[in-house]
Design a protein around this motif. Sequence first.
Motif, short mmCIF file in Angstrom:
data_model
loop_
_atom_site.label_atom_id
_atom_site.label_comp_id
_atom_site.label_asym_id
_atom_site.label_seq_id
_atom_site.Cartn_x
_atom_site.Cartn_y
_atom_site.Cartn_z
N THR A 49 0.85 -1.13 0.06
CA THR A 49 0.26 0.14 0.21
C THR A 49 0.94 1.24 -0.20
N LYS A 50 0.18 2.32 -0.43
CA LYS A 50 1.00 3.70 -0.38
C LYS A 50 1.60 4.11 1.07
N GLU A 51 0.70 3.86 2.15
CA GLU A 51 0.88 4.03 3.46
C GLU A 51 1.28 2.56 4.20
N SER A 52 2.03 2.54 5.02
CA SER A 52 2.24 1.50 6.00
C SER A 52 2.53 1.34 7.30
N LEU A 53 2.13 0.56 8.21
CA LEU A 53 2.39 0.70 9.59
C LEU A 53 3.71 0.81 9.92
N ASN A 54 4.03 2.12 10.50
CA ASN A 54 5.31 2.61 11.02
C ASN A 54 5.47 2.61 12.45
N GLY A 55 4.47 2.40 13.17
CA GLY A 55 4.84 2.31 14.71
C GLY A 55 3.31 2.43 15.25
N TYR A 56 3.61 2.26 16.63
CA TYR A 56 2.13 2.17 17.50
C TYR A 56 2.50 2.57 18.86
N TYR A 57 1.45 2.92 19.54
CA TYR A 57 1.54 3.02 20.93
C TYR A 57 0.18 2.35 21.62
N VAL A 58 0.58 1.90 22.71
CA VAL A 58 -0.79 1.31 23.36
C VAL A 58 -1.03 2.21 24.59
N VAL A 59 -2.23 2.89 24.81
CA VAL A 59 -2.55 3.78 25.72
C VAL A 59 -3.66 3.03 26.43
N GLU A 60 -3.81 3.64 27.86
CA GLU A 60 -4.70 3.23 28.61
C GLU A 60 -5.61 4.53 28.93
N ALA A 61 -6.90 4.47 28.30
CA ALA A 61 -7.79 5.51 28.49
C ALA A 61 -9.02 5.05 29.04
N ARG A 62 -9.99 6.06 29.43
CA ARG A 62 -11.19 5.89 29.83
C ARG A 62 -12.08 4.93 29.11
N ASP A 63 -12.28 5.58 27.88
CA ASP A 63 -13.09 4.93 26.86
C ASP A 63 -12.61 5.24 25.56
N LEU A 64 -13.41 4.88 24.64
CA LEU A 64 -12.94 5.04 23.14
C LEU A 64 -12.73 6.52 22.91
N ASP A 65 -13.79 7.47 23.30
CA ASP A 65 -13.70 8.75 22.93
C ASP A 65 -12.43 9.46 23.42
N HIS A 66 -12.05 9.00 24.80
CA HIS A 66 -10.77 9.45 25.45
C HIS A 66 -9.63 8.94 24.53
N ALA A 67 -9.65 7.57 24.09
CA ALA A 67 -8.68 7.18 23.21
C ALA A 67 -8.52 7.92 21.91
N VAL A 68 -9.46 8.49 21.32
CA VAL A 68 -9.66 9.21 20.17
C VAL A 68 -8.79 10.79 20.64
N GLU A 69 -9.41 11.12 21.40
CA GLU A 69 -8.97 12.43 21.84
C GLU A 69 -7.38 12.55 21.96
N ILE A 70 -6.81 11.50 22.64
CA ILE A 70 -5.33 11.18 22.50
C ILE A 70 -4.69 11.07 21.44
N ALA A 71 -5.47 10.29 20.65
CA ALA A 71 -4.93 9.83 19.13
C ALA A 71 -4.76 11.05 18.18
#
Length: 118
Positions: free
Chosen positions: A73-95
């Motif tokens: 693909t044009k874009e590839s997986l280049n890295g990752y973080y695993v975060v602990e967040a209150r819920d998905l909305d909180h995780a999206v805010e961080i992301a």
Amino acid sequence: MAKYAILIYDDPSFYVNASPEAWGAVVEAHSKFREQVFELGGSLAGGEALAPTTTATTIKGGSTVTDGPIVKTKESLNGYYVVEARDLDHAVEIAKLCPAPGGGVEVRPVVDPTTNPF
């Protein structure tokens, strides 16, 4: 707090052509991001940058080994973080703060092995 993976997808050519100053700016942006995770009330449970897809080895069917990524693909997986967040909305805010100058990020819940997510 639940765990979420922030998967960083970028166009690898961004990094191949990056000047030392541009690379330094990306590294600094990720340092700032890690600080912001805590400022937003989340925490980091892990994360790493990945080597380019040109270094990948793919195994299909349990025995066929080939050089390169599993998909091209044009874009590839280049890295990752695993975060602990209150819920998905909180995780999206961080992301939303995660640097991905040549692409974007994807947020996915980390599976609790005691429950079937499917």
